[in-house]
Design a protein around this motif. Structure first.
Motif, PDB file in Angstrom:
ATOM      1  N   LEU A 139       0.860  -1.195   0.000  1.00  0.00           N
ATOM      2  CA  LEU A 139       0.000   0.000   0.000  1.00  0.00           C
ATOM      3  C   LEU A 139       0.894   1.242   0.000  1.00  0.00           C
ATOM      4  O   LEU A 139       1.761   1.383   0.867  1.00  0.00           O
ATOM      5  CB  LEU A 139      -0.895  -0.009   1.243  1.00  0.00           C
ATOM      6  N   PHE A 140       0.684   2.130  -0.959  1.00  0.00           N
ATOM      7  CA  PHE A 140       1.419   3.391  -1.018  1.00  0.00           C
ATOM      8  C   PHE A 140       0.412   4.531  -1.002  1.00  0.00           C
ATOM      9  O   PHE A 140      -0.528   4.546  -1.799  1.00  0.00           O
ATOM     10  CB  PHE A 140       2.315   3.433  -2.257  1.00  0.00           C
ATOM     11  N   ASP A 141       0.642   5.475  -0.083  1.00  0.00           N
ATOM     12  CA  ASP A 141      -0.340   6.521   0.194  1.00  0.00           C
ATOM     13  C   ASP A 141       0.207   7.892  -0.199  1.00  0.00           C
ATOM     14  O   ASP A 141       1.172   8.368   0.389  1.00  0.00           O
ATOM     15  CB  ASP A 141      -0.657   6.498   1.697  1.00  0.00           C
ATOM     16  N   THR A 142      -0.425   8.500  -1.215  1.00  0.00           N
ATOM     17  CA  THR A 142      -0.037   9.854  -1.601  1.00  0.00           C
ATOM     18  C   THR A 142      -1.270  10.751  -1.541  1.00  0.00           C
ATOM     19  O   THR A 142      -2.321  10.349  -1.032  1.00  0.00           O
ATOM     20  CB  THR A 142       0.635   9.864  -3.000  1.00  0.00           C
ATOM     21  N   ALA A 143      -1.137  11.983  -2.049  1.00  0.00           N
ATOM     22  CA  ALA A 143      -2.248  12.937  -2.025  1.00  0.00           C
ATOM     23  C   ALA A 143      -1.943  14.044  -3.016  1.00  0.00           C
ATOM     24  O   ALA A 143      -0.772  14.352  -3.262  1.00  0.00           O
ATOM     25  CB  ALA A 143      -2.413  13.528  -0.625  1.00  0.00           C
ATOM     26  N   GLN A 144      -3.008  14.648  -3.541  1.00  0.00           N
ATOM     27  CA  GLN A 144      -2.810  15.797  -4.441  1.00  0.00           C
ATOM     28  C   GLN A 144      -1.991  16.876  -3.735  1.00  0.00           C
ATOM     29  O   GLN A 144      -1.100  17.489  -4.318  1.00  0.00           O
ATOM     30  CB  GLN A 144      -4.166  16.348  -4.866  1.00  0.00           C
ATOM     31  N   LEU A 145      -2.269  17.061  -2.456  1.00  0.00           N
ATOM     32  CA  LEU A 145      -1.601  18.102  -1.673  1.00  0.00           C
ATOM     33  C   LEU A 145      -0.094  17.870  -1.506  1.00  0.00           C
ATOM     34  O   LEU A 145       0.649  18.822  -1.298  1.00  0.00           O
ATOM     35  CB  LEU A 145      -2.260  18.127  -0.286  1.00  0.00           C
ATOM     36  N   TYR A 146       0.348  16.642  -1.582  1.00  0.00           N
ATOM     37  CA  TYR A 146       1.781  16.371  -1.365  1.00  0.00           C
ATOM     38  C   TYR A 146       2.623  16.815  -2.565  1.00  0.00           C
ATOM     39  O   TYR A 146       3.842  16.916  -2.452  1.00  0.00           O
ATOM     40  CB  TYR A 146       2.046  14.869  -1.127  1.00  0.00           C
ATOM     41  N   GLY A 147       1.967  17.008  -3.719  1.00  0.00           N
ATOM     42  CA  GLY A 147       2.694  17.465  -4.894  1.00  0.00           C
ATOM     43  C   GLY A 147       3.675  16.442  -5.444  1.00  0.00           C
ATOM     44  O   GLY A 147       4.594  16.792  -6.185  1.00  0.00           O
ATOM     45  N   ASN A 148       3.495  15.159  -5.078  1.00  0.00           N
ATOM     46  CA  ASN A 148       4.473  14.159  -5.543  1.00  0.00           C
ATOM     47  C   ASN A 148       3.843  12.998  -6.322  1.00  0.00           C
ATOM     48  O   ASN A 148       4.481  11.975  -6.529  1.00  0.00           O
ATOM     49  CB  ASN A 148       5.303  13.634  -4.357  1.00  0.00           C
ATOM     50  N   GLU A 149       2.584  13.173  -6.766  1.00  0.00           N
ATOM     51  CA  GLU A 149       1.931  12.067  -7.483  1.00  0.00           C
ATOM     52  C   GLU A 149       2.698  11.683  -8.757  1.00  0.00           C
ATOM     53  O   GLU A 149       2.818  10.505  -9.078  1.00  0.00           O
ATOM     54  CB  GLU A 149       0.489  12.436  -7.844  1.00  0.00           C
ATOM     55  N   ALA A 150       3.214  12.678  -9.484  1.00  0.00           N
ATOM     56  CA  ALA A 150       3.932  12.373 -10.730  1.00  0.00           C
ATOM     57  C   ALA A 150       5.208  11.582 -10.415  1.00  0.00           C
ATOM     58  O   ALA A 150       5.549  10.634 -11.139  1.00  0.00           O
ATOM     59  CB  ALA A 150       4.260  13.658 -11.475  1.00  0.00           C
ATOM     60  N   ALA A 151       5.892  11.954  -9.350  1.00  0.00           N
ATOM     61  CA  ALA A 151       7.115  11.232  -8.962  1.00  0.00           C
ATOM     62  C   ALA A 151       6.773   9.800  -8.541  1.00  0.00           C
ATOM     63  O   ALA A 151       7.525   8.855  -8.831  1.00  0.00           O
ATOM     64  CB  ALA A 151       7.822  11.962  -7.823  1.00  0.00           C
ATOM     65  N   VAL A 152       5.629   9.620  -7.896  1.00  0.00           N
ATOM     66  CA  VAL A 152       5.193   8.273  -7.497  1.00  0.00           C
ATOM     67  C   VAL A 152       4.941   7.428  -8.752  1.00  0.00           C
ATOM     68  O   VAL A 152       5.415   6.296  -8.869  1.00  0.00           O
ATOM     69  CB  VAL A 152       3.908   8.338  -6.631  1.00  0.00           C
ATOM     70  N   GLY A 153       4.219   8.010  -9.709  1.00  0.00           N
ATOM     71  CA  GLY A 153       3.923   7.297 -10.959  1.00  0.00           C
ATOM     72  C   GLY A 153       5.184   6.912 -11.701  1.00  0.00           C
ATOM     73  O   GLY A 153       5.317   5.769 -12.184  1.00  0.00           O
ATOM     74  N   THR A 154       6.128   7.841 -11.772  1.00  0.00           N
ATOM     75  CA  THR A 154       7.394   7.566 -12.471  1.00  0.00           C
ATOM     76  C   THR A 154       8.184   6.475 -11.742  1.00  0.00           C
ATOM     77  O   THR A 154       8.780   5.592 -12.379  1.00  0.00           O
ATOM     78  CB  THR A 154       8.231   8.866 -12.573  1.00  0.00           C
ATOM     79  N   ALA A 155       8.170   6.511 -10.431  1.00  0.00           N
ATOM     80  CA  ALA A 155       8.897   5.490  -9.657  1.00  0.00           C
ATOM     81  C   ALA A 155       8.345   4.093  -9.951  1.00  0.00           C
ATOM     82  O   ALA A 155       9.107   3.156 -10.222  1.00  0.00           O
ATOM     83  CB  ALA A 155       8.798   5.792  -8.164  1.00  0.00           C
ATOM     84  N   PHE A 156       7.037   3.942  -9.936  1.00  0.00           N
ATOM     85  CA  PHE A 156       6.445   2.616 -10.214  1.00  0.00           C
ATOM     86  C   PHE A 156       6.795   2.156 -11.623  1.00  0.00           C
ATOM     87  O   PHE A 156       7.088   0.990 -11.848  1.00  0.00           O
ATOM     88  CB  PHE A 156       4.929   2.646 -10.041  1.00  0.00           C
ATOM     89  N   LYS A 157       6.774   3.113 -12.548  1.00  0.00           N
ATOM     90  CA  LYS A 157       7.090   2.757 -13.932  1.00  0.00           C
ATOM     91  C   LYS A 157       8.561   2.330 -14.035  1.00  0.00           C
ATOM     92  O   LYS A 157       8.870   1.275 -14.597  1.00  0.00           O
ATOM     93  CB  LYS A 157       6.822   3.959 -14.832  1.00  0.00           C
ATOM     94  N   ASN A 158       9.462   3.125 -13.470  1.00  0.00           N
ATOM     95  CA  ASN A 158      10.895   2.796 -13.539  1.00  0.00           C
ATOM     96  C   ASN A 158      11.203   1.466 -12.863  1.00  0.00           C
ATOM     97  O   ASN A 158      12.072   0.722 -13.297  1.00  0.00           O
ATOM     98  CB  ASN A 158      11.738   3.896 -12.883  1.00  0.00           C
ATOM     99  N   LEU A 159      10.501   1.197 -11.778  1.00  0.00           N
ATOM    100  CA  LEU A 159      10.773  -0.038 -11.022  1.00  0.00           C
ATOM    101  C   LEU A 159      10.063  -1.245 -11.633  1.00  0.00           C
ATOM    102  O   LEU A 159      10.263  -2.378 -11.199  1.00  0.00           O
ATOM    103  CB  LEU A 159      10.338   0.130  -9.552  1.00  0.00           C
ATOM    104  N   GLN A 160       9.205  -0.973 -12.634  1.00  0.00           N
ATOM    105  CA  GLN A 160       8.450  -2.025 -13.322  1.00  0.00           C
ATOM    106  C   GLN A 160       7.672  -2.919 -12.356  1.00  0.00           C
ATOM    107  O   GLN A 160       7.684  -4.149 -12.457  1.00  0.00           O
ATOM    108  CB  GLN A 160       9.385  -2.872 -14.181  1.00  0.00           C
ATOM    109  N   ILE A 161       7.029  -2.264 -11.399  1.00  0.00           N
ATOM    110  CA  ILE A 161       6.195  -3.013 -10.452  1.00  0.00           C
ATOM    111  C   ILE A 161       4.823  -3.222 -11.094  1.00  0.00           C
ATOM    112  O   ILE A 161       4.186  -2.248 -11.508  1.00  0.00           O
ATOM    113  CB  ILE A 161       6.039  -2.252  -9.117  1.00  0.00           C
TER     114      ILE A 161
END
Ligand code: A2P
Length: 280
Positions: free
Chosen positions: A46-68
């Protein structure tokens, strides 16, 4: 049991890991990717982000790079106060999904209750669930009064209430209310943002079990039956926080931790946030 196999059943029939990973204040692509890699390896799903954290794009890129694989993840995001209201909520969630590079989130939460668009925002979440953009819907920082008010108009009720919860703010009445209404309580800042880690009683209990104060607190959450999402950007701590499934706290130790409660918040007071329409 271990972190990976430990899932809770939600009232809508879906399942959610009891222990997740909080991404608040995890900033920068490199830190994000390294942190998510460490957490995934340690068994967090489970990974928990929020619009307010301003890091959703970085989260998406991390999952893509890690090929999870997407089906190995349970993703949560939250609608920010500025994006509340029916149309804005729908639009902002579509944008969040683009940033996260996914077609759906597993859990979508209203980040804070606000008076201005209280029912409209929830109506949008119900619609987003019907459309499949969110598998489950819930709220964050709602107190009993907000949940009772929501129930007067909602078609379906939240299945999760994510609240500030740690040994200095034990919120027992709200935990009981949520339990009685089949709402899973999820603890944000489960370690009290580190503020509670120096408490001597936690050190004592930890020494008796060969565990750290942080592990004792997380085990206390586990035995309370709530979900919890610790955050760390350090590999050893990420692993340590997942390593809480090989010991148990006695009823007396649980009571000693309960007794640390002094109603101390690190975040905002939800009712005032509701009245002011933003985090004041
Ligand atoms: P860091 O990211 O530098 O490890 P919470 O989840 O309650 O918000 O608390 C997070 C805070 O606690 C962060 O500052 C994090 O710092 C710290 N933290 C997380 N895990 C541990 C741990 N096992 N021991 C000590 N501090 C921790």
């Amino acid at each position: 049991m271990n972190i990976k196999d430990n899932w809770l059943k939600l009232a809508d029939g879906n399942q959610m890991p009891q222990e997740g990973f909080g991404l608040y204040k995890v900033d920068g692509q490199e830190t994000m990717t390294n942190t998510i890699r460490d957490a995934y390896k340690a068994g967090y799903r489970l990974f928990d982000t929020a619009q307010l954290y301003g890091n959703e794009a970085a989260v998406g890129t991390a999952f893509k790079n890690l090929q999870i694989p997407r089906d190995q993840l349970f993703l949560t995001t939250k609608v920010a106060e500025d994006n509340q209201g029916y149309d804005q909520t729908i639009k902002s969630v579509q944008e969040s999904l683009k940033k996260l590079q996914t077609d759906y989130v597993d859990l979508l939460l209203v980040h804070w209750p606000i008076e201005r668009s209280f029912f409209e925002t929830w109506r949008a979440l119900e619609e987003l669930k019907r459309a499949g953009l969110a598998k489950s819907i819930g709220v964050s920082n709602y107190q009993m009064i907000h949940l009772q008010y929501l129930a007067t108009k909602a078609d379906e009720m939240p299945v999760v209430d994510q609240i500030e919860l740690h040994p200095l703010l034990t919120q027992k009445p709200l935990l009981k209310f949520n339990h009685d209404h089949r709402i899973i309580t999820q603890a944000w800042s489960p370690l009290g943002r580190g503020a509670v880690l120096g408490e001597p009683v936690l050190k004592e209990i930890g020494t008796a079990h060969g565990k750290s104060p942080a592990q004792v607190i997380l085990r206390w959450h586990l035995q309370n039956g709530v979900s919890f999402i610790p955050k760390s950007v350090h590999t050893a701590r990420i692993q340590q926080n997942a390593d809480i499934y090989d010991f148990a706290l006695s009823p007396d130790e649980m009571h000693q931790i309960d007794a640390l409660n002094n109603y101390q918040r690190t975040g905002r007071e939800p009712e005032l946030t509701y009245e002011y329409d933003h985090q004041y």
